[in-house]
Design a protein around this motif. Structure first.
Motif, short mmCIF file in Angstrom:
data_model
loop_
_atom_site.label_atom_id
_atom_site.label_comp_id
_atom_site.label_asym_id
_atom_site.label_seq_id
_atom_site.Cartn_x
_atom_site.Cartn_y
_atom_site.Cartn_z
N PRO A 12 0.82 -1.21 0.00
CA PRO A 12 0.00 0.00 0.00
C PRO A 12 0.86 1.26 0.00
CG PRO A 12 -0.07 -1.07 2.15
CD PRO A 12 0.71 -1.96 1.24
N GLN A 13 0.34 2.28 -0.66
CA GLN A 13 0.99 3.58 -0.66
C GLN A 13 0.16 4.51 0.22
OE1 GLN A 13 3.86 4.57 -2.33
NE2 GLN A 13 4.12 2.39 -2.71
N PHE A 14 0.83 5.22 1.10
CA PHE A 14 0.13 6.14 2.00
C PHE A 14 0.57 7.57 1.68
CE2 PHE A 14 0.51 2.13 4.34
CZ PHE A 14 -0.81 1.88 4.58
N VAL A 15 -0.37 8.50 1.80
CA VAL A 15 -0.09 9.91 1.54
C VAL A 15 -0.37 10.72 2.79
CG1 VAL A 15 -0.58 9.71 -0.93
CG2 VAL A 15 -2.42 10.29 0.63
N ASN A 16 0.22 11.91 2.85
CA ASN A 16 -0.02 12.80 3.99
C ASN A 16 -1.51 13.02 4.19
OD1 ASN A 16 2.56 13.34 4.97
ND2 ASN A 16 2.93 14.83 3.36
N GLY A 17 -1.91 12.97 5.44
CA GLY A 17 -3.30 13.21 5.78
C GLY A 17 -4.15 11.97 5.85
N VAL A 18 -3.60 10.80 5.51
CA VAL A 18 -4.37 9.57 5.61
C VAL A 18 -4.78 9.39 7.08
CG1 VAL A 18 -2.32 8.09 5.95
CG2 VAL A 18 -4.41 7.10 5.10
N PRO A 19 -6.02 9.01 7.36
CA PRO A 19 -6.39 8.74 8.75
C PRO A 19 -5.49 7.64 9.32
CG PRO A 19 -8.36 8.91 7.39
CD PRO A 19 -7.17 8.89 6.45
N ALA A 20 -4.89 7.92 10.45
CA ALA A 20 -3.94 6.98 11.04
C ALA A 20 -4.56 5.61 11.29
CB ALA A 20 -3.38 7.56 12.34
N GLY A 21 -5.85 5.58 11.56
CA GLY A 21 -6.54 4.31 11.78
C GLY A 21 -6.62 3.44 10.54
N ARG A 22 -6.38 4.02 9.39
CA ARG A 22 -6.42 3.26 8.13
C ARG A 22 -5.07 2.62 7.77
NH1 ARG A 22 -10.06 6.95 4.10
NH2 ARG A 22 -11.96 6.86 5.34
N ILE A 23 -4.08 2.89 8.57
CA ILE A 23 -2.76 2.30 8.32
C ILE A 23 -2.73 0.98 9.09
CG2 ILE A 23 -0.27 2.60 8.43
CD1 ILE A 23 -0.74 5.62 8.48
N GLU A 24 -3.25 -0.06 8.43
CA GLU A 24 -3.39 -1.36 9.08
C GLU A 24 -2.04 -1.96 9.41
OE1 GLU A 24 -5.98 -4.01 7.01
OE2 GLU A 24 -7.43 -2.44 6.60
N GLY A 72 7.05 0.30 3.05
CA GLY A 72 7.92 0.83 2.00
C GLY A 72 9.12 1.59 2.53
N GLY A 73 9.31 1.60 3.84
CA GLY A 73 10.43 2.32 4.44
C GLY A 73 10.08 3.71 4.93
N GLU A 74 8.87 4.20 4.62
CA GLU A 74 8.45 5.50 5.09
C GLU A 74 8.15 5.43 6.59
OE1 GLU A 74 6.74 3.84 2.75
OE2 GLU A 74 7.07 4.91 0.88
N VAL A 75 7.97 6.61 7.19
CA VAL A 75 7.62 6.71 8.60
C VAL A 75 6.35 7.55 8.72
CG1 VAL A 75 8.37 7.52 10.87
CG2 VAL A 75 10.03 6.52 9.29
N ALA A 76 5.37 7.02 9.42
CA ALA A 76 4.13 7.76 9.68
C ALA A 76 4.23 8.41 11.05
CB ALA A 76 2.93 6.81 9.63
N VAL A 77 3.68 9.60 11.17
CA VAL A 77 3.68 10.35 12.43
C VAL A 77 2.25 10.78 12.72
CG1 VAL A 77 4.58 12.39 13.63
CG2 VAL A 77 6.01 11.20 11.94
N ILE A 121 3.25 11.46 6.50
CA ILE A 121 4.09 10.40 5.99
C ILE A 121 5.41 11.01 5.51
CG2 ILE A 121 4.27 8.48 4.37
CD1 ILE A 121 1.88 8.27 6.38
N TYR A 122 6.52 10.50 6.00
CA TYR A 122 7.84 10.99 5.64
C TYR A 122 8.68 9.86 5.06
CZ TYR A 122 6.56 14.99 8.47
OH TYR A 122 5.91 16.08 8.97
N THR A 123 9.56 10.21 4.13
CA THR A 123 10.50 9.23 3.62
C THR A 123 11.56 8.96 4.69
OG1 THR A 123 12.03 10.87 2.68
CG2 THR A 123 10.22 10.10 1.24
N ARG A 124 12.27 7.88 4.51
CA ARG A 124 13.36 7.56 5.45
C ARG A 124 14.40 8.69 5.43
NH1 ARG A 124 14.69 3.12 8.15
NH2 ARG A 124 13.14 1.91 7.02
#
Length: 80
Positions: free
Chosen positions: A2-14, A38-43, A55-58
């Motif tokens: 899955p690809q995540f973008v900034n603003g995705v509801p955190a609860g949707r990051i399974e 994918g190596g990104e970091v969610a905050v 969502i930030y890149t490594r």
């Protein structure tokens, strides 16, 4: 993957294993981070765990953490 973008509801990051700093206080004044496949970091804001995640890149997280270790952002907490 899955690809995540900034603003995705955190609860949707399974499957995200959210964690926060041991320096966090019991009042919930902290942020939480989770590594993504994918190596990104969610905050996310710990007080709004279902709210938006950034969502930030490594590379972006590395630059931020190294800058924080170097004291680049100390003025934001020292009241100067």
């Amino acid at each position: 993957m899955p690809q995540f973008v900034n603003g995705v509801p955190a609860g949707r990051i399974e499957g995200a294993a959210w964690r926060k700093s041991a320096r966090s206080n019991p009042n919930g004044n902290c942020v939480e981070v989770a590594g993504l496949p994918g190596g990104e970091v969610a905050v996310r804001n710990s007080r709004d765990p279902q709210g938006p995640a950034l969502i930030y890149t490594r590379a972006e997280m590395t630059a931020f953490i190294m800058g924080a270790k170097d004291g680049d952002f100390d003025d934001l907490i020292s009241g100067s």
